[in-house]
Design an enzyme around this catalytic site. Structure first.
Site, PDB file in Angstrom:
ATOM      1  N   HIS A 104      -8.111  -5.203   0.091  1.00  0.00           N
ATOM      2  CA  HIS A 104      -6.893  -4.417   0.300  1.00  0.00           C
ATOM      3  C   HIS A 104      -6.021  -4.974   1.424  1.00  0.00           C
ATOM      4  CE1 HIS A 104      -4.378  -0.898  -0.200  1.00  0.00           C
ATOM      5  NE2 HIS A 104      -4.428  -0.654   1.098  1.00  0.00           N
TER       6      HIS A 104
ATOM      7  N   ASP B 142     -10.252  -4.765  -4.606  1.00  0.00           N
ATOM      8  CA  ASP B 142      -9.690  -3.795  -3.675  1.00  0.00           C
ATOM      9  C   ASP B 142     -10.491  -2.498  -3.772  1.00  0.00           C
ATOM     10  OD1 ASP B 142      -8.129  -1.918  -2.270  1.00  0.00           O
ATOM     11  OD2 ASP B 142      -6.270  -2.953  -2.792  1.00  0.00           O
TER      12      ASP B 142
ATOM     13  N   SER C 166       0.825  -1.202   0.000  1.00  0.00           N
ATOM     14  CA  SER C 166       0.000   0.000   0.000  1.00  0.00           C
ATOM     15  C   SER C 166       0.866   1.262   0.000  1.00  0.00           C
ATOM     16  CB  SER C 166      -0.963  -0.031   1.189  1.00  0.00           C
ATOM     17  OG  SER C 166      -1.921   0.993   1.096  1.00  0.00           O
TER      18      SER C 166
END
Length: 363
Positions: free
Chosen positions: A249, A220, A155
């Site tokens: 995610h 996601d 991320s």
């Protein structure tokens, strides 16, 4: 205005757990140990691991960040893990153990400035200073070179990961897990880069010279799959991506394909020798040179040759071309009665020796 937008993006980028899920204590012998604060007990429970070093590392921006270094006696490579924006090392310790064992690697994870027991406040440039300090620690304290290092960014962690990867040409590999193209592309869904944007991975991915594995969930809803796909398409040396069907995610580690694909990547990176990579770089450079040479059309410093008869040695844009080669088109003569259809008299031209000796009727 740009500064305000950048600060706004940073506010949405960093969510350190409050309170931190662990704390750091110093034993009587001076060694640092970590203790979990998330248990139901009133006192923190020490994380007893003889194969883990707890480190306090000074950054060039004046902060002290905490890192966990986990050793595997069978490891050939080391993974530097940059986590997401809403976790700290206390929450990631179990995952680090699994990765260390299943991938057979040494692993170092760190908390950004302002996360966990690290001092300071999180910002884009602080995370850059954080990962640089951790990499320097790996070099000086553990003798890890970039040739034996794999950078892993999850991320927001893809930002510092690509920042460092772009500076290390001999890096063994890069893993981008639910990565972002840039900060504002996540927040505002724009398709262009602004000067006030943060983590401009869309620009840095092109500078990475090592193999890049992209992992992303198709469902996601935080960072759209298109971010991962875009980074994969722009990578100079893209490895087979892993698109986890139905993955979100924060849950990709739960899918069997995650560890299976990651293991295959690590094994292939282990088998890449320095000589193999050098040969690959040389072949790529040689190919670029040939392509550039073939594309020269005017005022070329190296004179092109006819691809079939190898006798034409003039610049292809300004002198007649070889009539024996179908790939080279002859410009028609402006004289209406010219039989040879050339710009110059072919029989008197000494440039291409493969032409016929008949005289041009236009002269």
């Amino acid at each position: 205005m740009g500064c305000l937008v950048s600060q706004l993006a940073a506010k949405f980028a960093f969510f350190p757990p409050k309170p931190a899920t662990y704390e750091i204590k110093k034993r009587d012998d001076g060694k640092l140990v970590a203790a979990s604060t998330t248990s139901s007990h009133s006192q923190p429970i020490a994380i007893e691991d003889s194969c883990m070093d707890v480190l306090s590392i000074q950054t060039k921006r004046g902060n002290k960040i905490v890192a966990f270094y986990l050793r595997n006696p069978y490891a050939r490579l080391t993974v530097l893990y940059s986590h997401g924006n809403a976790a700290d090392l206390g929450q990631l310790y179990d995952l680090f153990l699994q990765l260390k064992q299943n991938l057979r690697v040494n692993l170092i994870g760190y908390d950004y400035s302002g996360y966990g027991a690290s001092t300071g406040k999180a910002s884009e440039y602080d995370t850059y200073a954080d990962i640089e300090a951790v990499y320097e620690c790996l070099q000086t304290e553990y003798g890890v070179s970039q040739e034996d290092l794999i950078l892993y960014g999850q991320s927001v962690g893809s930002g510092p990961t690509l920042h460092l990867a772009a500076q290390l040409p001999r890096l063994r590999g890069v893993v981008l897990h639910s990565a972002i193209l840039s900060g504002l592309r996540v927040l505002c869904h724009v398709k262009f880069t602004l000067c006030c944007d943060i983590y401009k991975n869309v620009n840095k991915i092109r500078k990475v010279k090592s193999p890049v594995l992209v992992i992303h969930g198709t469902e996601d809803d935080v960072v759209n799959w298109l971010h991962g796909n875009g980074l994969w398409e722009m990578a100079r040396e893209a490895y087979d991506p892993l698109w986890i069907k139905g993955g979100g995610h924060c849950n990709l580690e739960l899918y069997p394909d995650y560890i299976r694909h990651l293991c295959r990547f690590i094994q292939e990176m282990e088998n890449i020798t320095t000589q193999t990579r050098l040969n690959k770089i040389r072949n790529t450079l040689s190919l670029h040179k040939r392509l550039n040479s073939d594309n020269k059309t005017c005022c070329c410093t190296t004179t092109p040759k006819c691809p079939q008869c190898f006798k034409l040695k003039s610049c292809s844009c300004c002198l007649p071309k070889c009539p024996k080669c179908p790939l080279w088109k002859l410009p028609k003569c402006f004289k209406p009665n010219c039989l040879c259809q050339c710009m110059k008299c072919s029989c008197r031209c000494s440039i291409c020796s493969c032409l016929c000796a008949a005289k041009c009727s236009c002269l």
